[in-house]
Scaffold this active site. Structure first.
Site, PDB file in Angstrom:
ATOM      1  N   GLY A   1       0.814  -1.212   0.000  1.00 34.27           N
ATOM      2  CA  GLY A   1       0.000   0.000   0.000  1.00 34.27           C
ATOM      3  C   GLY A   1       0.851   1.267   0.000  1.00 34.27           C
ATOM      4  N   GLN A   2       0.151   2.407   0.178  1.00 41.43           N
ATOM      5  CA  GLN A   2       0.827   3.711   0.066  1.00 41.43           C
ATOM      6  C   GLN A   2       1.931   3.867   1.123  1.00 41.43           C
ATOM      7  OE1 GLN A   2      -1.306   7.186   1.300  1.00 41.43           O
ATOM      8  NE2 GLN A   2      -0.142   8.574  -0.005  1.00 41.43           N
TER       9      GLN A   2
ATOM     10  N   ILE B   1      -2.093  -8.923   0.724  1.00 41.48           N
ATOM     11  CA  ILE B   1      -3.033  -9.864   0.090  1.00 41.48           C
ATOM     12  C   ILE B   1      -2.761  -9.953  -1.414  1.00 41.48           C
ATOM     13  CG2 ILE B   1      -4.896  -8.214  -0.400  1.00 41.48           C
ATOM     14  CD1 ILE B   1      -6.808 -10.433   0.811  1.00 41.48           C
TER      15      ILE B   1
ATOM     16  N   TYR C   1     -15.028   4.360   8.873  1.00 33.19           N
ATOM     17  CA  TYR C   1     -13.565   4.332   9.022  1.00 33.19           C
ATOM     18  C   TYR C   1     -13.171   4.929  10.377  1.00 33.19           C
ATOM     19  CZ  TYR C   1      -8.696   5.543   7.761  1.00 33.19           C
ATOM     20  OH  TYR C   1      -7.332   5.685   7.711  1.00 33.19           O
TER      21      TYR C   1
HETATM   22  C1  AKB Z   1      -8.247   8.902   4.385  1.00 36.15           C
HETATM   23  O1  AKB Z   1      -8.444   9.950   3.758  1.00 36.15           O
HETATM   24  O2  AKB Z   1      -9.118   8.046   4.560  1.00 36.15           O
HETATM   25  C2  AKB Z   1      -6.897   8.685   5.008  1.00 36.15           C
HETATM   26  C3  AKB Z   1      -6.839   9.160   6.419  1.00 36.15           C
HETATM   27  C4  AKB Z   1      -6.827  10.604   6.725  1.00 36.15           C
HETATM   28  O3  AKB Z   1      -6.785   8.363   7.322  1.00 36.15           O
HETATM   29  N1  AKB Z   1      -5.890   9.333   4.228  1.00 36.15           N
END
Ligand code: AKB
Length: 315
Positions: free
Chosen positions: A11-12, A35, A140
């Site tokens: 990932g990044q 993965i 999130y």
């Molecule tokens: C997102 O934009 O979801 C991420 C973060 C700020 O955790 N870059």
């Protein structure tokens, strides 16, 4: 010397972190896992395919290489998590729980990132304190604040050496981010070089914290090397290098590409997520407890991003 397993290594963050860790700790001491099979290049170091929701597989790989540190990066970012909330909970929380259980049973240190997303609309918006109201409204964010608490729990209950940072938007030129709300900032640099213009889904005047990837990588390494006795917060330190909106990035880009054009379109989902996050967070606990210092401000980051992208994207 530490032996480190990294999840989400393609990932990044993982792409740049694994390369830096291999410089510091020796190529055979860094086990990259993801993965995806695209990191399977034996000359660049050990790589194993790992689905982080498979706890037994994570345990077996950690045990096989006798690692003493896990850097758990695999997670869905904010916009994708909002589109797929059940998958986000399953992956973000299930993966973290597995990483904590493996750390507990094999006596590993654990780093995992939190995010500015762990804050919500009732959090103070400016200079957001380290310890404050956390009622995020995105899935999130819910997974990030739950992850912070889970890491605290494993530290207090089982003595697992858990550490973490609340990352802002991370800007980099090596591997693109995917599915985040702050991705616009990265895209703007790529499109400035490729097309001379960018249309942003984040509105003018929407401020969010950001940081250049080299600062994020050094921060992970510095926090993991910090003396445990100096850490009062341990999990989820606020950390930021700049608070910026799309116009500020465009102004910095125009110092190199004077005709760069910035336009806007509406993306209600990502705009609502951005509006629920702080405008700027206070990183003083990171500075006081483990000596965080960002090396890149907006102008220095812009110089570096554009010169690297120009040599990559322009033939
Ligand atoms: C997102 O934009 O979801 C991420 C973060 C700020 O955790 N870059």
């Amino acid at each position: 010397m530490h032996k480190i397993l990294v999840t989400g290594a393609s990932g990044q963050i993982g792409t740049e972190l694994v390369a830096r860790l291999r410089q510091i700790y020796n190529i055979d001491h860094v086990i990259a896992t993801d993965i995806k099979a695209d990191g399977l290049n034996e000359s660049s170091g050990i790589y194993e395919i790992l689905d982080v929701t498979d706890g037994q597989a994570m345990h077996d790989i950690a045990n096989k290489y006798q690692v003493d540190t896990i850097i758990h990066l695999a997670a869905l970012l904010s916009a994708t998590a909002e589109a797929k909330p059940l998958l986000a909970w399953h992956l973000n929380m299930g993966g973290l729980l597995n990483a904590l259980e493996v750390s507990k049973s094999l006596n590993c240190r654990l780093f995992t990132p939190s995010s500015i997303a762990a804050f919500g609309p009732t959090t103070p918006k400016n200079n957001t304190p380290q310890d404050t109201m956390q009622r995020p409204t995105s899935m999130y964010g819910v997974s990030k604040v739950s992850g912070e608490l889970l890491c605290d729990y494993y530290y207090h209950k089982f003595g697992v050496d858990t550490r973490g940072l609340r990352f802002p938007g991370l800007i980099s030129y090596t591997a693109p981010p995917g599915g985040g709300t702050t991705d616009y900032a990265v895209e703007m640099f790529y499109e400035a070089i490729a097309k001379g213009s960018y249309t942003s889904y984040i509105k003018q005047g929407t401020f969010m914290d950001m940081m250049y990837m080299p600062d994020a990588i050094e921060a992970i390494i510095k926090l993991m090397e910090a003396d445990a006795s100096s850490l009062k917060h341990r999990n989820a330190f606020n950390i930021s290098a700049m608070s910026i909106d799309p116009e500020m990035i465009a102004t910095a880009i125009r110092k190199h590409i004077p005709d760069f054009k910035l336009g806007y379109y509406s993306d209600p989902v990502r705009q609502a997520i951005a509006d629920s996050w702080p405008d700027s967070i206070d990183s003083s606990a990171s500075k006081e407890e483990w000596g965080f210092q960002a090396a890149y401000d907006l102008d220095k980051m812009t110089d570096d991003m554009l010169s690297h992208l120009a040599s990559r994207l322009v033939v």
